[in-house]
Design a protein around this motif. Structure first.
Motif, PDB file in Angstrom:
ATOM      1  N   ILE A 188       0.879  -1.177   0.000  1.00 14.14           N
ATOM      2  CA  ILE A 188       0.000   0.000   0.000  1.00 14.14           C
ATOM      3  C   ILE A 188       0.915   1.226   0.000  1.00 14.14           C
ATOM      4  O   ILE A 188       1.840   1.312   0.815  1.00 14.14           O
ATOM      5  CB  ILE A 188      -0.907   0.010   1.255  1.00 14.14           C
ATOM      6  CG1 ILE A 188      -1.811  -1.230   1.255  1.00 14.14           C
ATOM      7  CG2 ILE A 188      -1.737   1.302   1.320  1.00 14.14           C
ATOM      8  CD1 ILE A 188      -2.585  -1.455   2.543  1.00 14.14           C
ATOM      9  N   VAL A 189       0.690   2.135  -0.949  1.00 18.36           N
ATOM     10  CA  VAL A 189       1.591   3.286  -1.102  1.00 18.36           C
ATOM     11  C   VAL A 189       0.815   4.590  -1.001  1.00 18.36           C
ATOM     12  O   VAL A 189      -0.130   4.809  -1.781  1.00 18.36           O
ATOM     13  CB  VAL A 189       2.305   3.271  -2.474  1.00 18.36           C
ATOM     14  CG1 VAL A 189       3.423   4.316  -2.492  1.00 18.36           C
ATOM     15  CG2 VAL A 189       2.847   1.896  -2.807  1.00 18.36           C
ATOM     16  N   ASN A 190       1.241   5.460  -0.079  1.00 19.01           N
ATOM     17  CA  ASN A 190       0.677   6.809  -0.057  1.00 19.01           C
ATOM     18  C   ASN A 190       1.475   7.703  -0.997  1.00 19.01           C
ATOM     19  O   ASN A 190       2.660   7.939  -0.783  1.00 19.01           O
ATOM     20  CB  ASN A 190       0.734   7.410   1.349  1.00 19.01           C
ATOM     21  CG  ASN A 190       0.261   8.858   1.335  1.00 19.01           C
ATOM     22  OD1 ASN A 190      -0.707   9.196   0.643  1.00 19.01           O
ATOM     23  ND2 ASN A 190       0.941   9.720   2.067  1.00 19.01           N
ATOM     24  N   ALA A 216       4.172   1.804   2.296  1.00 18.12           N
ATOM     25  CA  ALA A 216       5.168   2.766   1.815  1.00 18.12           C
ATOM     26  C   ALA A 216       4.576   4.167   1.774  1.00 18.12           C
ATOM     27  O   ALA A 216       3.396   4.345   1.483  1.00 18.12           O
ATOM     28  CB  ALA A 216       5.633   2.371   0.406  1.00 18.12           C
ATOM     29  N   ASP A 217       5.411   5.141   2.093  1.00 16.54           N
ATOM     30  CA  ASP A 217       4.985   6.537   2.054  1.00 16.54           C
ATOM     31  C   ASP A 217       6.063   7.317   1.317  1.00 16.54           C
ATOM     32  O   ASP A 217       7.246   7.197   1.645  1.00 16.54           O
ATOM     33  CB  ASP A 217       4.811   7.073   3.488  1.00 16.54           C
ATOM     34  CG  ASP A 217       3.869   8.262   3.528  1.00 16.54           C
ATOM     35  OD1 ASP A 217       3.856   9.040   2.546  1.00 16.54           O
ATOM     36  OD2 ASP A 217       3.148   8.409   4.533  1.00 16.54           O
ATOM     37  N   ILE A 218       5.672   8.112   0.331  1.00 16.80           N
ATOM     38  CA  ILE A 218       6.700   8.869  -0.388  1.00 16.80           C
ATOM     39  C   ILE A 218       7.046  10.171   0.330  1.00 16.80           C
ATOM     40  O   ILE A 218       8.010  10.827  -0.019  1.00 16.80           O
ATOM     41  CB  ILE A 218       6.314   9.149  -1.861  1.00 16.80           C
ATOM     42  CG1 ILE A 218       5.100  10.060  -1.931  1.00 16.80           C
ATOM     43  CG2 ILE A 218       6.060   7.860  -2.617  1.00 16.80           C
ATOM     44  CD1 ILE A 218       5.006  10.735  -3.289  1.00 16.80           C
ATOM     45  N   GLU A 224       8.814   9.893   9.813  1.00 12.61           N
ATOM     46  CA  GLU A 224       7.820   8.930  10.290  1.00 12.61           C
ATOM     47  C   GLU A 224       6.456   9.592  10.202  1.00 12.61           C
ATOM     48  O   GLU A 224       6.054  10.322  11.115  1.00 12.61           O
ATOM     49  CB  GLU A 224       8.113   8.539  11.732  1.00 12.61           C
ATOM     50  CG  GLU A 224       9.399   7.773  11.876  1.00 12.61           C
ATOM     51  CD  GLU A 224       9.200   6.510  12.678  1.00 12.61           C
ATOM     52  OE1 GLU A 224       8.753   6.629  13.828  1.00 12.61           O
ATOM     53  OE2 GLU A 224       9.480   5.419  12.146  1.00 12.61           O
ATOM     54  N   THR A 225       5.759   9.369   9.111  1.00 14.41           N
ATOM     55  CA  THR A 225       4.425   9.953   8.949  1.00 14.41           C
ATOM     56  C   THR A 225       3.451   9.197   9.861  1.00 14.41           C
ATOM     57  O   THR A 225       3.737   8.066  10.279  1.00 14.41           O
ATOM     58  CB  THR A 225       3.959   9.808   7.496  1.00 14.41           C
ATOM     59  OG1 THR A 225       3.945   8.413   7.174  1.00 14.41           O
ATOM     60  CG2 THR A 225       4.890  10.554   6.543  1.00 14.41           C
ATOM     61  N   PRO A 226       2.280   9.792  10.143  1.00  7.73           N
ATOM     62  CA  PRO A 226       1.289   9.048  10.946  1.00  7.73           C
ATOM     63  C   PRO A 226       0.991   7.672  10.344  1.00  7.73           C
ATOM     64  O   PRO A 226       0.813   6.698  11.076  1.00  7.73           O
ATOM     65  CB  PRO A 226       0.061   9.975  10.915  1.00  7.73           C
ATOM     66  CG  PRO A 226       0.633  11.361  10.739  1.00  7.73           C
ATOM     67  CD  PRO A 226       1.848  11.181   9.863  1.00  7.73           C
ATOM     68  N   LEU A 227       0.965   7.569   9.011  1.00  7.39           N
ATOM     69  CA  LEU A 227       0.716   6.268   8.365  1.00  7.39           C
ATOM     70  C   LEU A 227       1.811   5.265   8.731  1.00  7.39           C
ATOM     71  O   LEU A 227       1.531   4.109   9.083  1.00  7.39           O
ATOM     72  CB  LEU A 227       0.657   6.445   6.840  1.00  7.39           C
ATOM     73  CG  LEU A 227       0.538   5.141   6.038  1.00  7.39           C
ATOM     74  CD1 LEU A 227      -0.802   4.458   6.281  1.00  7.39           C
ATOM     75  CD2 LEU A 227       0.741   5.391   4.544  1.00  7.39           C
ATOM     76  N   VAL A 239       8.383   1.275   4.085  1.00 10.42           N
ATOM     77  CA  VAL A 239       9.365   1.990   3.257  1.00 10.42           C
ATOM     78  C   VAL A 239       9.075   3.476   3.423  1.00 10.42           C
ATOM     79  O   VAL A 239       7.931   3.896   3.211  1.00 10.42           O
ATOM     80  CB  VAL A 239       9.212   1.622   1.762  1.00 10.42           C
ATOM     81  CG1 VAL A 239      10.135   2.480   0.900  1.00 10.42           C
ATOM     82  CG2 VAL A 239       9.501   0.154   1.526  1.00 10.42           C
ATOM     83  N   ASP A 240      10.083   4.262   3.800  1.00 10.14           N
ATOM     84  CA  ASP A 240       9.815   5.696   3.954  1.00 10.14           C
ATOM     85  C   ASP A 240      10.308   6.483   2.739  1.00 10.14           C
ATOM     86  O   ASP A 240      11.010   5.960   1.865  1.00 10.14           O
ATOM     87  CB  ASP A 240      10.398   6.228   5.274  1.00 10.14           C
ATOM     88  CG  ASP A 240      11.905   6.113   5.339  1.00 10.14           C
ATOM     89  OD1 ASP A 240      12.563   6.208   4.291  1.00 10.14           O
ATOM     90  OD2 ASP A 240      12.428   5.938   6.466  1.00 10.14           O
TER      91      ASP A 240
END
Ligand code: ATR
Length: 281
Positions: A188-190, A216-218, A224-227, A239-240
């Motif tokens: 799952i990718v934001n 994963a968050d781009i 460290e995003t809330p997600l 994955v950050d």
């Protein structure tokens, strides 16, 4: 320009937040390269961009990274573009070659490399992409390159999800169905701006997600995003955005400074320290 330092940079508006100058300076120091990598704020319109590129080419820049809002401009300006840049409809690299400016896109390979570092790509059969902007296009192409067969996109503006789905053979779902779709995804990718400093967090419920799904968050500010915090609390691999950022930088360094570079823990530690410094005490 024999005997002169090598010149490269990053072009954006704004550009002050970019970590690229630090990444390239660290690599240049490590490799003993006599080079400078400079942040350049260029106004958002195409003419300003094109004038600036003409000038950089004339004074001997080897190339530049290109960030928001100039990624489409870079493709338009280039004499020649790579397959990746043409498919993405955007370029994050412009090299001032003998036969004219060459546009390339290392965001796609950068995201793929970050995912490969975090998991066995063979295990990724299905993906949920959140968002349908420019970043989502690159992520969709990277996931295809990784062999992910089933790709679903959810976006607040449904028509944009439909456009992306039609362009790349994805399935579009309503934004309100993002949580209930999560169960199908190995990754799952934001790709939205939600969760970035100054933006609201992404409202996403991980309780329906596959327990082993890679999240994963781009976004890399905050790192460290809330997600990602929620994903780690549930023991998901993550994955950050910093991984992607480091990997997308490497092709430019090699091309413009002509030296080897490595994405490693020491580089990450320096970048994390800089992000901490910026976010204050
Ligand atoms: P980029 O090129 O960086 O992807 P973009 O093209 O502006 O930037 O895309 C931003 C993405 O974040 C879009 O998918 C956007 O959704 P819309 O297409 O509906 O605008 C998404 N986004 C931004 N703010 C959002 C919010 N508050 N809620 C949901 N999605 C949001």
């Amino acid at each position: 320009m024999s005997g002169s330092p090598l010149l490269a940079g990053v072009v954006g508006w704004p550009v002050g937040h970019s970590l690229s100058p630090l990444i390239h300076t660290i690599w240049a120091d490590r490799a003993g390269v006599d080079g400078y990598y400079i942040p350049l704020a260029i106004e958002p319109d195409y003419d300003s961009f094109a004038r600036a590129m003409d000038a950089l080419d004339a004074v001997g820049f080897a190339g530049v990274n290109v960030t928001i809002p100039h990624k489409e401009h870079a493709l338009r300006y280039a004499a020649v573009a790579s397959d990746a840049a043409r498919k993405a409809g955007a370029a994050n690299m412009l090299t001032f070659a003998e036969d004219g400016p060459y546009a390339d896109n290392s965001d796609i390979a950068g995201f793929a490399a970050a995912v490969r570092e975090a998991c066995d790509e063979q295990s990724l059969k299905s993906a949920l992409i959140l968002g349908a902007g420019g970043a989502a296009r690159g992520v969709a192409l990277a996931l295809k390159e990784l062999g992910v067969a089933a790709l679903v996109v959810a976006n607040r503006t449904r028509s944009k999800a439909d456009d992306l789905a039609a362009a790349f053979g994805l399935t579009a779902v309503d934004w309100d169905d993002r949580d209930s779709t999560a169960g199908m995804a190995d990754i799952i990718v934001n790709t939205t701006s939600l969760g970035m400093t100054g933006q609201p967090p992404l409202d996403f419920d991980l309780s329906a997600a596959n327990k082993t799904a890679l999240i994963a968050d781009i976004v890399y500010s905050p790192l460290e995003t809330p997600l990602l915090i929620a994903a780690k609390a549930r023991d998901h691999p993550t994955v950050d955005g910093l991984s992607m950022l480091m990997h997308q930088a490497a092709p430019g360094f090699r091309a413009w400074f002509g030296a080897a570079c490595r994405v490693d823990g020491a580089l990450r530690a320096d970048l994390v320290a800089e992000l901490k410094r910026r976010s204050g005490p």
